[in-house]
Design an enzyme around this catalytic site. Structure first.
Site, PDB file in Angstrom:
ATOM      1  N   LYS A  88       0.549  -1.416  -0.151  1.00 47.13           N
ATOM      2  CA  LYS A  88       0.182  -0.067  -0.405  1.00 47.13           C
ATOM      3  C   LYS A  88       0.917   0.970   0.303  1.00 47.13           C
ATOM      4  CE  LYS A  88      -3.997  -2.382   2.256  1.00 47.13           C
ATOM      5  NZ  LYS A  88      -4.937  -2.783   3.192  1.00 47.13           N
ATOM      6  N   GLN A 147      -4.391  -0.809  10.113  1.00 51.86           N
ATOM      7  CA  GLN A 147      -4.759  -2.562   9.644  1.00 51.86           C
ATOM      8  C   GLN A 147      -5.602  -3.184  10.000  1.00 51.86           C
ATOM      9  OE1 GLN A 147      -3.734  -3.375   5.937  1.00 51.86           O
ATOM     10  NE2 GLN A 147      -4.467  -5.296   6.556  1.00 51.86           N
ATOM     11  N   ASP A 186     -10.873   2.586   4.287  1.00 60.06           N
ATOM     12  CA  ASP A 186     -11.367   1.626   4.462  1.00 60.06           C
ATOM     13  C   ASP A 186     -12.752   1.224   4.426  1.00 60.06           C
ATOM     14  OD1 ASP A 186      -9.741  -0.271   3.192  1.00 60.06           O
ATOM     15  OD2 ASP A 186      -8.502  -0.725   5.828  1.00 60.06           O
TER      16      ASP A 186
END
Ligand code: NAD
Length: 297
Positions: free
Chosen positions: A54, A98, A121
Site C-alpha cells: 500500500k 490495518q 477503508d
C-alpha cells in the site's frame, strides 16, 4: 462456452493511472500532496506485506504515504491517541488502520475513532450508514472494485439478478448495498442458506466472498452469467513451490458456463489497492473543498 476473462490487473493499472493524473492536479492546485496514513500494529506477516505494498503504491501514485508501525503490545489508548493525531493533521487525507489488530485492541472502538471523512477503508459505521441510505461517503475497497469490474463489463446493471455469497461487513454486505443501488435484485447467501446451488443458478451476477476454496461449482452457474470471485485461498500445503492461490469458484468448471469470470489471482485482488488510492484521492479533494467530477475515477 468459454467465459471471457475479466482482467482486474489491467483495469487496476488503468485506475491507478487515472488516480496519478488527478493526484498531480491536486498537488498543482493545493501546493501539497494528497496524504494517506497507514497504521500497522504488530508483526502479522500478511499485514506487513499489505502495508508495504500500500505504501509503495501510494508513492507511485504521486501521493504522500505516512506509515506508522507500532509494537504488538501497544496499549489501545496509545493507538487511539495516534488516530486522533492523524485526524487533526491537515496533511493526512486518508487513514487506514490495518486489520486484524492484536486481541487487546477493540477494532470497533479504534475504527470508530477515525474521522469518517478520512475513513478511506469505509469501515466506520457512519460510512456503512451513508452507503445504506445512498449518501456520499467511503465504500470498502474490495466491493467497490468488484462493482467497477461489473460496470465495465455489463454497463447498466438495472434489473439483473445478483447473488452475493458471504455477508461480512468488509465484502458481502457493502457489495449487496452497491448492487441494490444499481437497481439489481439482490440475494445475500451465507453459511445458513439452504440449496445454495439453486440460489446461485438464478443469478445473472454472482459475487463469491466466502473463503472456501473452489466451493462454487460450474453447474451452479447460469449460462452467460458474470462471476466475480473475491476469494483468496492458499491450497497445496506450505512447502515452497506447492502452494497455489485459488478462489471461491471452481474456475475451470465455471469458465465453461459463465459469460465472464475473474481469475484468481489477477481478478479482484489487484483492484483493492487501486480503489484504496482512489478513495484517498477522493478524500483529499473533498477535504480541500475541490470538486471532483462525479465519474472522474
Ligand atoms: P468472512 O470470513 O468474514 O466471511 C465469509 C462469509 O461467507 C460469511 O458471511 C459466511 O456466512 C459465508 N459462508 C461461510 N461458509 C459458507 C457456505 N458454506 N455457504 C455460503 N456462505 C458461507 O470473509 P471475508 O472477509 O468476507 O472474505 C471472503 C473471502 O474474500 C476470503 O477468501 C478473503 O480472503 C477474500 N478477500 C479478498 C479480498 C481481495 O482483495 N481480493 C479482500 C477481502 C477478502
Amino acid at each position: 462456452m468459454t467465459a471471457e476473462r475479466i482482467d482486474g490487473k489491467i483495469f487496476a493499472e488503468g485506475l491507478r493511472g487515472r488516480v496519478g493524473v488527478l493526484a498531480a492536479e491536486f498537488t498543482a492546485r493545493t501546493g501539497r500532496k494528497a496524504g494517506l496514513a497507514v497504521v500497522l500494529v504488530g508483526e502479522d506477516a500478511a499485514s506487513q506485506v499489505y502495508v508495504r505494498s500500500k505504501g509503495k503504491a501510494t508513492i507511485e501514485a504521486g501521493m504522500a504515504g505516512f506509515e506508522h508501525r507500532l509494537p504488538a503490545d501497544t496499549p489501545e489508548a496509545d493507538l487511539i491517541a495516534l488516530v486522533e493525531t492523524l485526524n487533526a493533521d491537515p496533511t493526512v487525507d486518508g487513514i487506514l488502520v490495518q486489520l486484524p489488530l492484536p486481541a487487546h485492541c477493540d477494532e470497533g472502538k479504534v475504527i470508530a475513532t477515525i474521522n469518517p471523512d478520512k475513513d478511506v477503508d469505509g469501515f466506520h459505521v457512519i460510512n456503512a450508514g451513508r452507503l445504506a441510505v445512498g449518501q456520499a461517503g467511503f465504500v470498502p475497497c474490495t466491493p467497490l472494485g468488484c462493482l467497477m469490474l461489473l460496470r465495465d463489463r455489463l454497463g447498466d446493471l438495472s434489473g439483473l439478478d445478483a447473488v452475493v455469497i458471504g455477508r461480512s461487513n468488509i465484502v458481502g454486505k457493502p457489495m449487496a448495498q452497491l448492487l441494490i443501488a444499481q437497481s439489481c435484485t439482490v440475494t445475500v447467501a451465507h453459511s445458513r442458506t439452504r440449496n445454495l446451488a439453486d440460489v446461485v443458478r438464478r443469478a445473472d451476477i454472482v459475487v463469491a466472498a466466502v473463503g472456501r476454496p473452489e466451493m462454487v461449482k460450474g453447474d451452479w452457474i447460469k449460462p452467460g452469467a458474470t462471476v466475480i470471485d473475491v476469494g483468496i485461498n492458499r491450497v497445496g500445503g506450505s512447502e515452497p513451490g506447492k502452494t497455489r492461490l485459488v478462489g471461491d469458484v471452481d474456475f475451470a468448471g465455471a469458465s465453461a458456463v459463465a459469460g465472464a469470470i475473474t481469475p484468481v489471482p489477477g481478478g479482484v485482488g489487484p483492484m483493492t489497492i487501486a480503489v484504496l488510492l482512489r478513495n484517498a484521492l477522493v478524500a483529499a479533494y473533498r477535504n480541500a473543498g475541490i470538486d471532483l467530477p462525479e465519474n472522474a475515477i
